[in-house]
Enzyme design. Structure first.
Site, PDB file in Angstrom:
ATOM      1  N   ASP A  90      -7.428  -3.393   2.964  1.00 38.69           N
ATOM      2  CA  ASP A  90      -6.820  -4.580   3.701  1.00 38.69           C
ATOM      3  C   ASP A  90      -7.260  -4.942   5.683  1.00 38.69           C
ATOM      4  O   ASP A  90      -8.074  -4.216   5.560  1.00 38.69           O
ATOM      5  CB  ASP A  90      -5.514  -3.849   3.902  1.00 38.69           C
ATOM      6  CG  ASP A  90      -4.468  -4.584   3.916  1.00 38.69           C
ATOM      7  OD1 ASP A  90      -4.907  -5.976   3.904  1.00 38.69           O
ATOM      8  OD2 ASP A  90      -3.523  -4.590   3.947  1.00 38.69           O
ATOM      9  N   SER A  91      -6.674  -5.962   5.816  1.00 37.38           N
ATOM     10  CA  SER A  91      -6.812  -6.756   7.504  1.00 37.38           C
ATOM     11  C   SER A  91      -5.811  -6.391   8.042  1.00 37.38           C
ATOM     12  O   SER A  91      -6.319  -5.744   9.478  1.00 37.38           O
ATOM     13  CB  SER A  91      -6.822  -7.903   7.239  1.00 37.38           C
ATOM     14  OG  SER A  91      -5.482  -8.413   7.373  1.00 37.38           O
ATOM     15  N   GLY A  93      -2.862  -6.591   9.261  1.00 42.55           N
ATOM     16  CA  GLY A  93      -1.825  -7.927   8.732  1.00 42.55           C
ATOM     17  C   GLY A  93      -0.148  -7.089   8.440  1.00 42.55           C
ATOM     18  O   GLY A  93       0.485  -6.770   9.333  1.00 42.55           O
ATOM     19  N   ASP A 144      -3.880 -11.379   7.790  1.00 40.07           N
ATOM     20  CA  ASP A 144      -2.911 -12.462   7.550  1.00 40.07           C
ATOM     21  C   ASP A 144      -0.909 -12.232   8.472  1.00 40.07           C
ATOM     22  O   ASP A 144      -1.075 -10.992   9.093  1.00 40.07           O
ATOM     23  CB  ASP A 144      -2.119 -12.827   6.385  1.00 40.07           C
ATOM     24  CG  ASP A 144      -1.884 -11.417   5.567  1.00 40.07           C
ATOM     25  OD1 ASP A 144      -2.184 -10.442   6.341  1.00 40.07           O
ATOM     26  OD2 ASP A 144      -0.708 -11.541   4.470  1.00 40.07           O
ATOM     27  N   GLN A 186       0.244 -17.185   1.774  1.00 37.09           N
ATOM     28  CA  GLN A 186       1.457 -16.522   1.685  1.00 37.09           C
ATOM     29  C   GLN A 186       2.400 -18.004   1.520  1.00 37.09           C
ATOM     30  O   GLN A 186       2.065 -19.012   0.807  1.00 37.09           O
ATOM     31  CB  GLN A 186       1.696 -16.298   3.733  1.00 37.09           C
ATOM     32  CG  GLN A 186       0.850 -15.127   3.971  1.00 37.09           C
ATOM     33  CD  GLN A 186       1.522 -13.908   3.261  1.00 37.09           C
ATOM     34  OE1 GLN A 186       2.748 -13.357   2.833  1.00 37.09           O
ATOM     35  NE2 GLN A 186       0.917 -12.606   3.877  1.00 37.09           N
ATOM     36  N   ASP A 263      -3.664  -3.154  -6.560  1.00 37.16           N
ATOM     37  CA  ASP A 263      -3.544  -2.362  -5.535  1.00 37.16           C
ATOM     38  C   ASP A 263      -2.146  -1.367  -5.666  1.00 37.16           C
ATOM     39  O   ASP A 263      -0.914  -2.877  -5.395  1.00 37.16           O
ATOM     40  CB  ASP A 263      -4.079  -2.006  -4.220  1.00 37.16           C
ATOM     41  CG  ASP A 263      -2.733  -3.149  -3.408  1.00 37.16           C
ATOM     42  OD1 ASP A 263      -2.568  -4.382  -3.922  1.00 37.16           O
ATOM     43  OD2 ASP A 263      -2.106  -2.713  -2.639  1.00 37.16           O
ATOM     44  N   CYS A 301      -3.031  10.996 -24.340  1.00 34.75           N
ATOM     45  CA  CYS A 301      -3.946  10.878 -23.235  1.00 34.75           C
ATOM     46  C   CYS A 301      -5.088  11.515 -22.998  1.00 34.75           C
ATOM     47  O   CYS A 301      -5.066  12.488 -23.172  1.00 34.75           O
ATOM     48  CB  CYS A 301      -2.675  10.332 -22.347  1.00 34.75           C
ATOM     49  SG  CYS A 301      -3.264  10.548 -20.276  1.00 34.75           S
ATOM     50  N   CYS A 303      -6.612  11.554 -20.356  1.00 38.21           N
ATOM     51  CA  CYS A 303      -7.530  12.333 -18.787  1.00 38.21           C
ATOM     52  C   CYS A 303      -7.347  13.350 -18.938  1.00 38.21           C
ATOM     53  O   CYS A 303      -6.801  14.085 -19.712  1.00 38.21           O
ATOM     54  CB  CYS A 303      -6.011  11.281 -18.258  1.00 38.21           C
ATOM     55  SG  CYS A 303      -3.919  12.867 -17.957  1.00 38.21           S
ATOM     56  N   CYS A 306      -3.833  15.867 -19.278  1.00 39.96           N
ATOM     57  CA  CYS A 306      -3.356  15.623 -21.120  1.00 39.96           C
ATOM     58  C   CYS A 306      -4.141  16.642 -21.193  1.00 39.96           C
ATOM     59  O   CYS A 306      -3.828  17.376 -22.696  1.00 39.96           O
ATOM     60  CB  CYS A 306      -2.720  14.555 -21.214  1.00 39.96           C
ATOM     61  SG  CYS A 306      -1.858  14.121 -20.130  1.00 39.96           S
ATOM     62  N   HIS A 332      -3.099  12.149 -14.100  1.00 41.49           N
ATOM     63  CA  HIS A 332      -2.501  11.527 -15.356  1.00 41.49           C
ATOM     64  C   HIS A 332      -2.201   9.903 -14.612  1.00 41.49           C
ATOM     65  O   HIS A 332      -1.938   9.348 -15.404  1.00 41.49           O
ATOM     66  CB  HIS A 332      -1.453  12.291 -15.414  1.00 41.49           C
ATOM     67  CG  HIS A 332      -0.782  11.560 -16.743  1.00 41.49           C
ATOM     68  ND1 HIS A 332      -1.063  11.193 -17.914  1.00 41.49           N
ATOM     69  CD2 HIS A 332       0.809  10.758 -16.704  1.00 41.49           C
ATOM     70  CE1 HIS A 332       0.094  10.187 -18.495  1.00 41.49           C
ATOM     71  NE2 HIS A 332       0.516  10.150 -18.102  1.00 41.49           N
TER      72      HIS A 332
HETATM   73 ZN    ZN Z   1      -2.925  12.236 -18.847  1.00 43.30          ZN
END
Ligand code: ZN
Length: 385
Positions: A90-91, A93, A144, A186, A263, A301, A303, A306, A332
């Site tokens: 990120d800049s 701004g 920006d 913007q 993000d 899941c 992950c 899990c 998770h």
């Molecule tokens: Zn999970």
């Protein structure tokens, strides 16, 4: 650098591929936020294991601490934090306008005081690009002005003017080897401003385009509107990035509106409150309801958390303030976001995204608490990307 591989027939969803000096990123993609050279509570091995392709770092925060002298001596941000995959920065701004005490907006940047110790600092297009060059990110963002969502039309117009001027300045600064630079559109929910800003930036020729001015406390319909007002003016053969968004259900809808990159701090932030994201909405892993629940955080899941631990165990850890509880929930939640993008890419590839989108909207129950937290926190941001 960007290759558009497939477009969905029922929506504007796209599947693509973006090449960077540290590897190729398959889009749509979710980028975990590593504000302070760390994705909160997660190390690089865990991030790679869950399929993270690219993370985000913050110019403002890293400029203040540890400072560019340390980053330069370390050999760049990748080396410093031992992250071998791509990084977008990120800049600064957004943070300057939301975190710092602004003293004066000047033609070439902003005079402000650090939110940390009040020391005077200056950040503008030249400085932001210089810092991102030192960080050595794969994708740098232009500096920006991101005004609050309820600002006057005049303030929104001034922000667009400055954003366009500063983008042109950023365009001319030296870059790290192979570094891409994205413009930021913007203009709030003003169609004419969005169009003007997008057209001007596209005319300057950036490597990708972000939709900024979202995740600043606006209600969901305004967020969607901002994206819908901008997308038609962005080139189809370049990546589009919606900054700082959103919940899983919102991401599906934003992909359907033609966004490729995201993000958001939500996965790690809500983990710190003992909340887990699932494909059906959020659940509390802190409450008594899961006290003796020996199933995983989310059934099905894959992950690490899990596969290896139960709700009852994670709840216990959270309740006795063991760091591991927070780490497992962060694993998770981040995996959930990364995996959602993996599923989206697969559905676009197989031509079933429309069905997937319909089903997701029907089964995901949004939590008002999460939506409110997103809005409130956005107003006093600490670590948004
Ligand atoms: Zn999970």
């Amino acid at each position: 650098m960007f290759e558009l591989l497939k477009t969905d027939t029922t929506s504007k969803a796209r599947m693509g591929r973006f090449r960077t000096p540290h590897g190729t990123v398959e889009t749509p993609v979710f980028m975990p936020v590593g504000t302070q050279a760390s994705v909160k509570a997660l190390d690089s091995r865990e991030l790679l294991e869950m399929g993270t392709q690219i993370i985000l770092g913050n110019t403002y925060h890293l400029h203040i601490r540890p400072g560019m002298e340390i980053i330069r001596a370390a050999g760049g941000l990748h080396q410093f934090m031992n992250w071998t995959a791509p990084i977008l920065t990120d800049s600064g701004g957004f943070q300057v306008f939301s975190l710092a005490k602004i003293r004066k907006i000047k033609p070439h940047g902003v005079e402000f005081r650090s939110h940390l110790d009040g020391s005077p600092l200056f950040l503008g297009p030249k400085e932001a690009m210089e810092i991102q060059c030192t960080l050595g990110s794969d994708i740098a963002m232009v500096f920006d002005e991101c005004p609050p969502h309820d600002c006057t039309p005049k303030a929104a117009e001034e922000a667009v003017e400055r954003t366009m001027r500063w983008a042109a300045e950023c365009r001319e600064q030296p870059r790290a080897p192979g570094q891409s630079v994205f413009g930021i559109v913007q203009g709030g929910v003003h169609g004419k401003l969005r169009e003007r800003c997008a057209k001007a930036l596209v005319g300057m020729g950036f490597d990708g385009y972000a939709i900024g001015g979202v995740s600043v406390g606006e209600p969901e319909h305004e967020m969607m509107e901002a994206v819908e007002l901008t997308e038609p003016f962005l080139p189809a053969d370049q990546p589009r990035y919606a900054m700082g968004l959103g919940t899983p259900a919102q991401l599906v809808e934003l992909v359907a509106r033609g966004v490729d990159m995201f993000d958001c701090v939500l996965p790690t932030r809500v983990a710190r409150n003992g909340t887990a994201f699932t494909s059906k909405g959020t659940i509390s892993i802190k409450g008594g309801a899961v006290k003796a629940d020996f199933g995983p955080i989310e059934e099905g899941c894959s992950c690490f958390a899990c596969r290896n631990f139960t709700r009852a165990y994670v709840r216990h850890l959270l309740n006795v303030n063991e760091i591991l509880g927070l780490r497992l929930l962060s694993v998770h939640n981040s995996h959930m976001y990364i995996d959602l993008m993996r599923q989206i890419r697969r559905h676009i590839a197989e031509g079933t995204f429309g069905e997937f989108r319909k089903q997701y909207a029907a089964t995901y129950v949004p939590s008002q608490k999460i939506l409110d937290a997103r809005v409130k926190r956005a107003l006093k941001v600490e670590d948004r990307g």
